[in-house]
Design a protein around this motif. Structure first.
Motif, PDB file in Angstrom:
ATOM      1  N   THR A  21      12.863  99.395 -19.393  1.00 56.98           N
ATOM      2  CA  THR A  21      11.670 100.085 -19.396  1.00 56.98           C
ATOM      3  C   THR A  21      11.674 101.708 -19.376  1.00 56.98           C
ATOM      4  O   THR A  21      10.819 102.310 -19.638  1.00 56.98           O
ATOM      5  N   GLY A  22      12.705 101.995 -18.612  1.00 51.07           N
ATOM      6  CA  GLY A  22      12.606 103.547 -18.327  1.00 51.07           C
ATOM      7  C   GLY A  22      11.848 103.875 -16.986  1.00 51.07           C
ATOM      8  O   GLY A  22      11.738 105.206 -16.524  1.00 51.07           O
TER       9      GLY A  22
ATOM     10  N   LEU B 286       2.274  85.088 -20.070  1.00 48.33           N
ATOM     11  CA  LEU B 286       1.908  85.960 -19.223  1.00 48.33           C
ATOM     12  C   LEU B 286       2.048  87.549 -19.771  1.00 48.33           C
ATOM     13  O   LEU B 286       1.173  88.500 -19.476  1.00 48.33           O
ATOM     14  N   VAL B 287       2.968  87.825 -20.629  1.00 42.41           N
ATOM     15  CA  VAL B 287       2.945  89.164 -21.322  1.00 42.41           C
ATOM     16  C   VAL B 287       1.803  89.455 -21.983  1.00 42.41           C
ATOM     17  O   VAL B 287       1.088  90.350 -22.019  1.00 42.41           O
TER      18      VAL B 287
ATOM     19  N   HIS C  41       7.627  93.408 -22.234  1.00 42.79           N
ATOM     20  CA  HIS C  41       7.263  94.475 -23.483  1.00 42.79           C
ATOM     21  C   HIS C  41       7.190  95.593 -22.896  1.00 42.79           C
ATOM     22  O   HIS C  41       6.758  96.265 -21.982  1.00 42.79           O
ATOM     23  N   THR C  42       8.138  96.467 -23.788  1.00 43.22           N
ATOM     24  CA  THR C  42       8.314  97.959 -23.354  1.00 43.22           C
ATOM     25  C   THR C  42       7.368  98.923 -23.916  1.00 43.22           C
ATOM     26  O   THR C  42       7.121 100.004 -23.469  1.00 43.22           O
ATOM     27  N   GLY C  43       6.035  98.267 -24.476  1.00 39.08           N
ATOM     28  CA  GLY C  43       5.170  99.036 -25.245  1.00 39.08           C
ATOM     29  C   GLY C  43       5.294  99.225 -26.457  1.00 39.08           C
ATOM     30  O   GLY C  43       4.198  99.654 -27.263  1.00 39.08           O
ATOM     31  N   THR C  44       6.252  98.929 -27.152  1.00 39.99           N
ATOM     32  CA  THR C  44       6.694  98.794 -28.513  1.00 39.99           C
ATOM     33  C   THR C  44       7.331  97.585 -29.321  1.00 39.99           C
ATOM     34  O   THR C  44       7.202  96.833 -30.159  1.00 39.99           O
ATOM     35  N   HIS C  45       8.058  97.003 -28.291  1.00 44.68           N
ATOM     36  CA  HIS C  45       8.648  95.573 -28.595  1.00 44.68           C
ATOM     37  C   HIS C  45       8.562  94.702 -27.420  1.00 44.68           C
ATOM     38  O   HIS C  45       8.793  95.102 -26.151  1.00 44.68           O
ATOM     39  N   LEU C  46       8.995  93.282 -27.734  1.00 49.78           N
ATOM     40  CA  LEU C  46       9.169  92.371 -26.637  1.00 49.78           C
ATOM     41  C   LEU C  46      10.468  91.769 -26.685  1.00 49.78           C
ATOM     42  O   LEU C  46      11.368  91.877 -27.637  1.00 49.78           O
ATOM     43  N   LEU C  47      11.026  91.791 -25.164  1.00 48.03           N
ATOM     44  CA  LEU C  47      12.435  91.325 -25.067  1.00 48.03           C
ATOM     45  C   LEU C  47      12.196  89.935 -24.133  1.00 48.03           C
ATOM     46  O   LEU C  47      11.573  90.213 -22.966  1.00 48.03           O
ATOM     47  N   SER C  48      12.715  89.025 -24.492  1.00 47.16           N
ATOM     48  CA  SER C  48      12.703  87.673 -23.810  1.00 47.16           C
ATOM     49  C   SER C  48      13.727  86.909 -23.645  1.00 47.16           C
ATOM     50  O   SER C  48      14.595  86.817 -24.774  1.00 47.16           O
ATOM     51  N   VAL C  49      13.878  86.444 -22.211  1.00 51.88           N
ATOM     52  CA  VAL C  49      15.179  85.672 -22.162  1.00 51.88           C
ATOM     53  C   VAL C  49      14.781  84.474 -21.243  1.00 51.88           C
ATOM     54  O   VAL C  49      13.849  84.529 -20.569  1.00 51.88           O
ATOM     55  N   HIS C  50      15.578  83.635 -21.197  1.00 54.72           N
ATOM     56  CA  HIS C  50      15.480  82.369 -20.294  1.00 54.72           C
ATOM     57  C   HIS C  50      16.845  81.649 -19.850  1.00 54.72           C
ATOM     58  O   HIS C  50      17.659  82.086 -20.777  1.00 54.72           O
TER      59      HIS C  50
ATOM     60  N   VAL D 173       4.814  95.955 -19.618  1.00 51.92           N
ATOM     61  CA  VAL D 173       4.259  94.580 -19.047  1.00 51.92           C
ATOM     62  C   VAL D 173       5.785  93.535 -18.664  1.00 51.92           C
ATOM     63  O   VAL D 173       6.547  93.619 -19.588  1.00 51.92           O
ATOM     64  N   VAL D 174       5.638  93.228 -17.722  1.00 51.68           N
ATOM     65  CA  VAL D 174       6.750  92.396 -17.218  1.00 51.68           C
ATOM     66  C   VAL D 174       6.290  90.973 -16.589  1.00 51.68           C
ATOM     67  O   VAL D 174       5.599  90.882 -15.823  1.00 51.68           O
ATOM     68  N   ALA D 175       6.843  89.901 -16.918  1.00 49.21           N
ATOM     69  CA  ALA D 175       6.562  88.780 -16.637  1.00 49.21           C
ATOM     70  C   ALA D 175       7.766  88.057 -16.268  1.00 49.21           C
ATOM     71  O   ALA D 175       8.819  88.073 -16.831  1.00 49.21           O
TER      72      ALA D 175
END
Length: 451
Positions: free
Chosen positions: A346-347, A246-247, A42-51, A321-323
Motif C-alpha cells: 500500500t505504501g 469486506l473490501v 485494494h490499493t486505491g487502483t486495484h484489488l489484490l486478494s489471496v487465501h 482498504v484492507v480486509a
C-alpha cells in the motif's frame, strides 16, 4: 478528538507479487496454527486478494476467495449502514428518541437516540451472554436490559461497547422496513454492494461458508468451534462474508462506491464527541471504529465469533482498504503480523490496533479504586493485594494484576508472561471526585460497592 483532513500521499515501493503475499499468509497461518485465512487489499487502483488453507479442519474443505466467514462484530458496520440509509431516505432521524420508534422502551431509556445506539454512547450494558439469550425475543431481551437500573451513564456522556444497543438498532430496522433484520440489511447494504448474503443459522447457505476453530492445548489439535450466537443477537454479529466482501464494504464507507450515498459514508466516519473507546480504537463514529496512523484517520471494525477473527481498515484519503478473515482465535495475532507486510503493498502503514498512547510515567498507587463495578450481569471486582497493588477479577475469575497511572488509565498484566495489555481507565465523578466507573476493554462498569 480533532482530525486532520489531509494526509501524506502514499508512496508505494516495489510491491510483493501475488504469490509472495500468498506464501507469506500461508507461512503465518502455519506459525499461528490457523486452518485458513483470506487477505484482500485494494490499493486505491486495484484489488489484490489471496487465501490459504481449509474452511473446515475436519472435512478439509478448501478456503476460496468467496468463502464466507463468521464476522462477529464487523456485522455492526453493516447494521449501522442500513440504519443510516433509512435516515438518508428520511424514514427516521438519528437524533430521534428510541422510545418513539420502539414504544415499549419509551419509559425505560429516556433520552437515548438512534445515534447513541450506533456509537455505543447510550449507556446500555453489554447484554446477556449468548447462551442466556437463546430463545429470547428482541422485545423481551431489550426490556430486560434497557432499564434505569442497568444504565451506566446518562446518554451521550460516555462510551460502553454494547451488543444490546445493536439488538435495538436491528429491531428499529425491522419496525421501520417491515422486514426482518436479515432481509433489511441484505436489501439496503449487501445486495447493492454485490455481496451474496449469508448469516449464522442459515439452513441452506447460498455460498460456501467457513467455521471457526479452537486449539486444544492438551492435544495440540485444532477442532471446529460451535457458533452459539443467539438469534436475537443477529444485528450485532450474525453476518458471514469474505475478505473481498469486506473490501467492498470498506470502499463504500470511505465514499469510493456508489452503493452507499456519500452523505451516509461521511456520517458514519464522523467521530462522536463522547465516544472514547479506550483500547478498542482511537475514536468511534456510527458503526465504525476510527484509528490514527501517521497523520491518517482510518475507519473499520474488528470482530470475533467463536473461533474466527476478522478485521477491516479503510483510509478515505488514499482509498486503501484492507480486509482479513481467519478461522481460528489465533488469527488475531496473524492479523497483527500480516499488517507489517502490507506497507510494501500500500505504501502506507496499516493500523492493526489503536495508536500507542502518550507516555504516562511510572505506575502509581490508586487505593480508592478498590470496589465492585457492574455492567448488566457482569461484575468486576478490584481488590488490593498485600502490597497495596490492585487486581481485577471478572465474575469471580482469577484476579489479574492492574497497573494504574496518574491519569486514571490502567493496563492488565498477564501473570504467566508478565505481558502488559491496554486495559482501560477509571473515571471520577466530576462533582464528588469519587471513582464511580471502570472502563475495561471498551466496556464501562458502574461502581456498586467500595473495597
Amino acid at each position: 478528538m480533532p482530525y486532520s483532513t489531509t494526509a501524506p500521499a502514499p508512496v508505494r515501493p516495489s510491491s510483493p507479487s501475488h504469490h509472495e503475499l500468498r506464501d507469506h499468509l500461508e507461512s503465518l497461518a502455519r506459525v499461528h496454527r490457523v486452518p485458513g485465512a483470506q487477505l484482500a487489499v485494494h490499493t486505491g487502483t486495484h484489488l489484490l486478494s489471496v487465501h490459504t488453507g481449509t474452511a473446515d479442519a475436519l472435512t478439509n474443505t478448501p478456503f476460496t476467495a468467496g468463502t464466507a466467514v463468521p464476522l462477529g462484530s464487523v456485522t455492526k458496520t453493516a447494521t449501522a449502514a442500513a440504519v443510516l440509509v433509512l435516515a438518508d431516505d428520511g424514514d427516521l432521524d438519528l437524533d430521534e428518541p428510541v422510545g418513539e420508534l420502539l414504544p415499549d422502551l419509551a419509559g425505560e431509556i429516556p433520552g437515548v437516540t438512534v445515534r447513541h445506539l450506533l456509537s455505543h454512547t447510550a449507556g446500555l450494558p453489554t447484554g446477556p451472554d449468548s447462551d442466556s439469550a437463546a430463545g429470547t425475543t428482541a422485545p423481551r431481551y431489550l426490556s430486560a436490559v434497557c432499564t434505569a437500573r442497568y444504565a451506566l451513564f446518562p446518554p451521550g456522556t460516555g462510551f460502553s461497547y454494547s451488543n444490546a444497543g445493536y439488538v435495538a438498532a436491528g429491531r428499529i430496522l425491522a419496525e421501520v422496513t417491515g422486514m426482518t433484520w436479515q432481509e433489511a440489511v441484505a436489501a439496503l447494504v449487501l445486495e447493492p454492494l454485490g455481496i451474496v448474503p449469508a448469516f449464522l443459522g442459515d439452513a441452506a447457505p447460498a455460498r460456501p461458508v467457513a467455521g471457526g476453530h479452537a486449539l486444544n492445548t492438551a492435544t495440540g489439535l485444532v477442532r471446529p468451534a460451535h457458533q452459539n450466537l443467539a438469534p436475537v443477537e443477529a444485528p450485532a454479529g450474525a453476518l458471514l462474508a469474505s475478505a473481498e466482501d469486506l473490501v467492498a464494504l470498506g470502499r463504500a464507507v470511505i465514499g469510493r462506491s456508489a452503493a452507499l450515498p456519500a452523505a451516509v459514508a461521511d456520517r458514519m466516519r464522523r467521530p462522536e464527541p463522547a465516544a472514547d473507546p479506550g483500547p478498542l480504537a482511537d475514536a468511534w463514529g456510527l458503526g465504525l471504529a476510527l484509528f490514527q496512523q501517521d497523520g491518517r484517520v482510518w475507519c473499520g471494525h474488528d470482530g470475533n465469533a467463536q473461533g474466527t477473527s476478522c478485521h477491516l481498515r479503510a483510509d478515505p484519503g488514499s482509498g486503501v482498504v484492507v480486509a482479513f478473515t481467519g478461522n481460528a482465535g489465533a488469527a488475531t495475532a496473524l492479523w497483527r503480523d500480516i499488517t507489517a507486510e502490507l506497507t510494501r503493498v500500500t505504501g502506507i502503514r496499516v493500523p492493526a490496533a489503536p495508536a500507542a498512547g502518550t507516555h504516562r510515567g511510572p505506575a502509581a498507587a490508586l487505593p480508592d479504586c478498590a470496589g465492585t463495578y457492574r455492567n448488566g450481569g457482569t461484575e468486576y471486582t478490584v481488590e488490593l493485594d498485600g502490597d497495596g497493588k490492585p487486581t481485577l477479577s471478572v465474575d469471580g475469575d482469577r484476579p489479574l494484576p492492574l497497573l494504574c497511572y496518574p491519569d486514571l488509565s490502567c493496563d492488565l498484566v498477564d501473570p504467566a508472561t508478565d505481558r502488559v495489555e491496554p486495559g482501560g481507565r477509571f473515571h471520577r465523578d466530576p462533582v464528588t471526585g469519587i471513582i464511580d466507573r471502570l472502563q475495561i476493554s471498551g466496556r464501562t462498569a458502574r461502581r456498586t460497592g467500595t473495597g
